[in-house]
Design a protein around this motif. Structure first.
Motif, PDB file in Angstrom:
ATOM      1  N   MET A   1       0.824  -1.196   0.000  1.00 51.07           N
ATOM      2  CA  MET A   1       0.000   0.000   0.000  1.00 51.07           C
ATOM      3  C   MET A   1       0.872   1.265   0.000  1.00 51.07           C
ATOM      4  SD  MET A   1      -3.075   1.420   0.462  1.00 51.07           S
ATOM      5  CE  MET A   1      -3.926   2.679   1.334  1.00 51.07           C
ATOM      6  N   LEU A   2       1.874   1.298   0.881  1.00 53.36           N
ATOM      7  CA  LEU A   2       2.743   2.473   0.950  1.00 53.36           C
ATOM      8  C   LEU A   2       3.557   2.640  -0.330  1.00 53.36           C
ATOM      9  CD1 LEU A   2       4.023   2.319   4.645  1.00 53.36           C
ATOM     10  CD2 LEU A   2       2.161   3.675   3.711  1.00 53.36           C
ATOM     11  N   LYS A   3       3.964   1.492  -0.913  1.00 57.32           N
ATOM     12  CA  LYS A   3       4.715   1.561  -2.176  1.00 57.32           C
ATOM     13  C   LYS A   3       3.846   2.136  -3.289  1.00 57.32           C
ATOM     14  CE  LYS A   3       8.087  -2.076  -1.362  1.00 57.32           C
ATOM     15  NZ  LYS A   3       8.630  -3.352  -1.812  1.00 57.32           N
ATOM     16  N   PHE A   4       2.575   1.738  -3.315  1.00 60.18           N
ATOM     17  CA  PHE A   4       1.640   2.272  -4.313  1.00 60.18           C
ATOM     18  C   PHE A   4       1.475   3.775  -4.146  1.00 60.18           C
ATOM     19  CE2 PHE A   4      -2.705   3.715  -5.177  1.00 60.18           C
ATOM     20  CZ  PHE A   4      -2.745   3.524  -6.555  1.00 60.18           C
ATOM     21  N   LEU A   5       1.283   4.225  -2.908  1.00 59.73           N
ATOM     22  CA  LEU A   5       1.121   5.656  -2.647  1.00 59.73           C
ATOM     23  C   LEU A   5       2.367   6.427  -3.081  1.00 59.73           C
ATOM     24  CD1 LEU A   5      -0.539   5.650   0.915  1.00 59.73           C
ATOM     25  CD2 LEU A   5      -1.661   5.967  -1.290  1.00 59.73           C
ATOM     26  N   SER A   6       3.524   5.900  -2.725  1.00 58.46           N
ATOM     27  CA  SER A   6       4.785   6.559  -3.056  1.00 58.46           C
ATOM     28  C   SER A   6       5.002   6.601  -4.568  1.00 58.46           C
ATOM     29  CB  SER A   6       5.942   5.828  -2.378  1.00 58.46           C
ATOM     30  OG  SER A   6       7.165   6.420  -2.717  1.00 58.46           O
ATOM     31  N   TYR A   7       4.793   5.479  -5.236  1.00 58.89           N
ATOM     32  CA  TYR A   7       4.978   5.409  -6.693  1.00 58.89           C
ATOM     33  C   TYR A   7       4.015   6.353  -7.408  1.00 58.89           C
ATOM     34  CZ  TYR A   7       5.022   3.618 -11.449  1.00 58.89           C
ATOM     35  OH  TYR A   7       5.103   3.530 -12.820  1.00 58.89           O
ATOM     36  N   SER A   8       2.752   6.324  -7.009  1.00 57.43           N
ATOM     37  CA  SER A   8       1.737   7.180  -7.648  1.00 57.43           C
ATOM     38  C   SER A   8       2.065   8.657  -7.453  1.00 57.43           C
ATOM     39  CB  SER A   8       0.356   6.879  -7.080  1.00 57.43           C
ATOM     40  OG  SER A   8      -0.005   5.550  -7.344  1.00 57.43           O
ATOM     41  N   ALA A   9       2.453   9.025  -6.242  1.00 54.12           N
ATOM     42  CA  ALA A   9       2.801  10.426  -5.968  1.00 54.12           C
ATOM     43  C   ALA A   9       3.989  10.865  -6.818  1.00 54.12           C
ATOM     44  CB  ALA A   9       3.104  10.606  -4.482  1.00 54.12           C
ATOM     45  N   LYS A  10       4.994   9.995  -6.953  1.00 53.82           N
ATOM     46  CA  LYS A  10       6.173  10.329  -7.765  1.00 53.82           C
ATOM     47  C   LYS A  10       5.803  10.514  -9.229  1.00 53.82           C
ATOM     48  CE  LYS A  10       9.634   8.245  -4.791  1.00 53.82           C
ATOM     49  NZ  LYS A  10      10.532   7.120  -4.547  1.00 53.82           N
ATOM     50  N   GLN A  11       4.921   9.668  -9.745  1.00 52.21           N
ATOM     51  CA  GLN A  11       4.502   9.772 -11.147  1.00 52.21           C
ATOM     52  C   GLN A  11       3.726  11.068 -11.398  1.00 52.21           C
ATOM     53  OE1 GLN A  11       5.505   7.678 -13.662  1.00 52.21           O
ATOM     54  NE2 GLN A  11       6.782   6.912 -12.012  1.00 52.21           N
ATOM     55  N   PHE A 160      -1.531  11.635  -0.921  1.00 51.52           N
ATOM     56  CA  PHE A 160      -0.752  10.405  -0.792  1.00 51.52           C
ATOM     57  C   PHE A 160       0.516  10.648   0.030  1.00 51.52           C
ATOM     58  CE2 PHE A 160      -2.334   8.042  -4.862  1.00 51.52           C
ATOM     59  CZ  PHE A 160      -3.586   7.920  -4.297  1.00 51.52           C
ATOM     60  N   LYS A 161       1.210  11.748  -0.258  1.00 49.49           N
ATOM     61  CA  LYS A 161       2.437  12.052   0.488  1.00 49.49           C
ATOM     62  C   LYS A 161       2.123  12.334   1.964  1.00 49.49           C
ATOM     63  CE  LYS A 161       3.832  14.880  -2.854  1.00 49.49           C
ATOM     64  NZ  LYS A 161       4.603  15.878  -3.604  1.00 49.49           N
ATOM     65  N   SER A 162       0.995  12.960   2.209  1.00 47.67           N
ATOM     66  CA  SER A 162       0.582  13.196   3.602  1.00 47.67           C
ATOM     67  C   SER A 162       0.305  11.878   4.303  1.00 47.67           C
ATOM     68  CB  SER A 162      -0.660  14.087   3.633  1.00 47.67           C
ATOM     69  OG  SER A 162      -0.370  15.355   3.090  1.00 47.67           O
ATOM     70  N   LEU A 163      -0.374  10.964   3.622  1.00 51.95           N
ATOM     71  CA  LEU A 163      -0.639   9.643   4.201  1.00 51.95           C
ATOM     72  C   LEU A 163       0.663   8.901   4.481  1.00 51.95           C
ATOM     73  CD1 LEU A 163      -3.723   8.502   2.089  1.00 51.95           C
ATOM     74  CD2 LEU A 163      -3.682   8.948   4.555  1.00 51.95           C
ATOM     75  N   LEU A 164       1.620   9.025   3.574  1.00 49.15           N
ATOM     76  CA  LEU A 164       2.917   8.375   3.793  1.00 49.15           C
ATOM     77  C   LEU A 164       3.580   8.903   5.064  1.00 49.15           C
ATOM     78  CD1 LEU A 164       4.298   8.279   0.138  1.00 49.15           C
ATOM     79  CD2 LEU A 164       3.776   6.302   1.588  1.00 49.15           C
TER      80      LEU A 164
END
Length: 174
Positions: A1-11, A160-164
């Motif tokens: 889940m965290l990887k998805f949030l991080s990847y999506s935010a970066k994209q 997403f970054k806030s959730l991370l």
């Protein structure tokens, strides 16, 4: 889940970064256009409606398409008197709530209102009502959708970054 949030935010960040850098060149073009317009108006006493309209069309594109880039770089206007002193986790909660309760609903309202407006403009092939004006006003109106789509995406990235930040700090606390 965290990887998805991080990847999506970066994209999303990468997309808005590229578009923002392209938009920055439009700012240079706008300055040159203003210089040309001022020169023609005050030195040669000549005006051109199409040039004047192109100036505000470029300004609209810069403003709309650059909004996501501006949010990415945290350059929007806000009162930072208290926020600046908050710890990262508290800032993350504020950013998350701001995105979910204010920014994304506002973007949705703009989408809902702009889509019929843009569709009508395309259907009638709207152009300038001024003699000598630009003929394709429906194209500029389409940038409303693009600009708010980019802003919405950046709001999602911010959420997403806030959730991370919130999740990572909660994992450290356990």
């Amino acid at each position: 889940m965290l990887k998805f949030l991080s990847y999506s935010a970066k994209q999303i960040d990468a997309l808005n970064e590229r578009i923002g850098r392209i938009t920055a060149w439009l700012t240079t073009l706008l300055v040159l256009l203003f210089c040309y317009d001022v020169l023609m108006r005050y030195v040669f006493n000549a005006t051109n409606v199409a040039i004047f309209e192109l100036e505000w069309h470029l300004f609209a594109i810069i403003f709309l398409v650059g909004a996501g880039y501006t949010l990415k770089h945290d350059r929007h206007v806000r009162v930072d008197v208290l926020y600046a002193k908050f710890p990262p986790k508290k800032k993350a909660y504020i950013n998350l709530l701001g995105c979910l309760l204010f920014l994304l609903p506002f973007c949705f309202i703009i989408f809902k209102g702009a889509i019929p407006y843009i569709q009508l403009s395309w259907r009638i092939g709207e152009g300038s009502s001024d003699a000598g004006g630009l003929p394709y006003r429906f194209v500029i109106k389409s940038f409303m959708f693009l600009g708010f789509a980019l802003l919405s995406l950046q709001a999602i990235s911010m959420a997403f970054k806030s959730l991370l930040i919130i999740f990572e700090e909660n994992q450290v606390e356990k």
